[in-house]
Design an enzyme around this catalytic site. Structure first.
Site, PDB file in Angstrom:
ATOM      1  N   GLN A 118       0.827  -1.205   0.000  1.00  0.00           N
ATOM      2  CA  GLN A 118       0.000   0.000   0.000  1.00  0.00           C
ATOM      3  C   GLN A 118       0.866   1.261   0.000  1.00  0.00           C
ATOM      4  O   GLN A 118       0.554   2.243  -0.669  1.00  0.00           O
ATOM      5  CB  GLN A 118      -0.927  -0.007   1.216  1.00  0.00           C
ATOM      6  CG  GLN A 118      -1.646   1.297   1.492  1.00  0.00           C
ATOM      7  CD  GLN A 118      -2.585   1.730   0.381  1.00  0.00           C
ATOM      8  OE1 GLN A 118      -3.042   0.907  -0.406  1.00  0.00           O
ATOM      9  NE2 GLN A 118      -2.868   3.015   0.316  1.00  0.00           N
ATOM     10  N   GLU A 119       1.954   1.216   0.735  1.00  0.00           N
ATOM     11  CA  GLU A 119       2.825   2.388   0.834  1.00  0.00           C
ATOM     12  C   GLU A 119       3.597   2.660  -0.452  1.00  0.00           C
ATOM     13  O   GLU A 119       3.722   3.814  -0.873  1.00  0.00           O
ATOM     14  CB  GLU A 119       3.817   2.202   1.992  1.00  0.00           C
ATOM     15  CG  GLU A 119       3.218   2.354   3.377  1.00  0.00           C
ATOM     16  CD  GLU A 119       2.905   3.804   3.729  1.00  0.00           C
ATOM     17  OE1 GLU A 119       3.381   4.704   3.017  1.00  0.00           O
ATOM     18  OE2 GLU A 119       2.183   4.022   4.711  1.00  0.00           O
TER      19      GLU A 119
END
Length: 224
Positions: A79-80
């Site tokens: 996600q990052e």
């Protein structure tokens, strides 16, 4: 839906009337599923699978060291940064875990060289552990999953803000120890969709990685 299903169609129509955009539940649903299609990315396909294979041993090592599900760590990192160690944010966050060098060097983490893959994952995971222990300790009556989800939300929005959201959730009659459909409702109201979508995406990527991990084990068993 299936044709000739008037009862189901009626239930859906009735639900839609009371949960349109502008209502609290309607806004949460829209924020989670409709405002961003990034979560549709297949975190377990092609080039993404190669990045997973390159990093997974580090997630296993530091997941064991700091007591996190390593696949959830991988999902947060996807996600990052989509597991891209070369990625740099506008504010200087680095690599796979998108951790700031200043955060990594803080006394509560104390890890340098986050430009390199392994120290980066180590620093991000240790910082998660610090937040979990300080803000969501074992005695706080949180189950394992929600302790992780609240910690992940804090990685995005900051632990002090998440603490305030939990207090407001309790004042609204919601469960401050449950992220989904409880604390996230307040998050959507107070800080918008980013953190709500952030945690939802991590859960979606986690499911993808669980399936991929099972496939790895099946392939390994066949080779033996």
């Amino acid at each position: 839906i299936r044709q000739n299903s008037p009862e189901l169609k009626g239930v859906i129509a009735e639900f839609s009337k009371g949960h349109k955009a502008g209502t609290l539940t309607g806004n949460v649903i829209i924020n989670r599923y409709l405002k961003s299609a990034k979560y549709i990315n297949n975190a377990a396909s092609g080039a993404e699978r190669k990045k997973f294979e390159k990093t997974i041993d580090f997630f296993k090592a530091y997941g064991d060291k700091y007591d996190f599900d390593y696949l959830m760590l991988a999902a947060l990192a996807y996600q990052e940064s989509t597991l891209d160690q070369s990625l740099r944010s506008a504010v200087g966050a680095v690599g796979v875990m998108q951790i700031l060098p200043t955060t990594a060097k803080d006394k509560n983490v104390g890890i340098s060289d986050v430009e390199k893959l392994e120290p980066n994952i180590h620093a991000g995971t240790k910082y998660l552990r610090f937040m979990a222990d300080r803000y969501f300790p074992p005695e706080a009556d949180l189950d394992t999953l929600n302790r992780a989800l609240l910690t992940f939300a804090s990685y995005n929005a900051g632990p002090n803000r998440v603490t305030k959201l939990r207090k407001e959730a309790e004042s609204m009659g919601l469960d401050p120890n449950q992220w989904f459909d409880n604390v996230e409702v307040v998050a959507a109201k107070r800080i918008g969709r980013e953190t709500v979508q952030y945690v939802s995406n991590i859960m979606k990527y986690y499911v993808a990685y669980k399936l991929l991990d099972e496939k790895f084990h099946q392939e390994g068993a066949k080779k033996q």
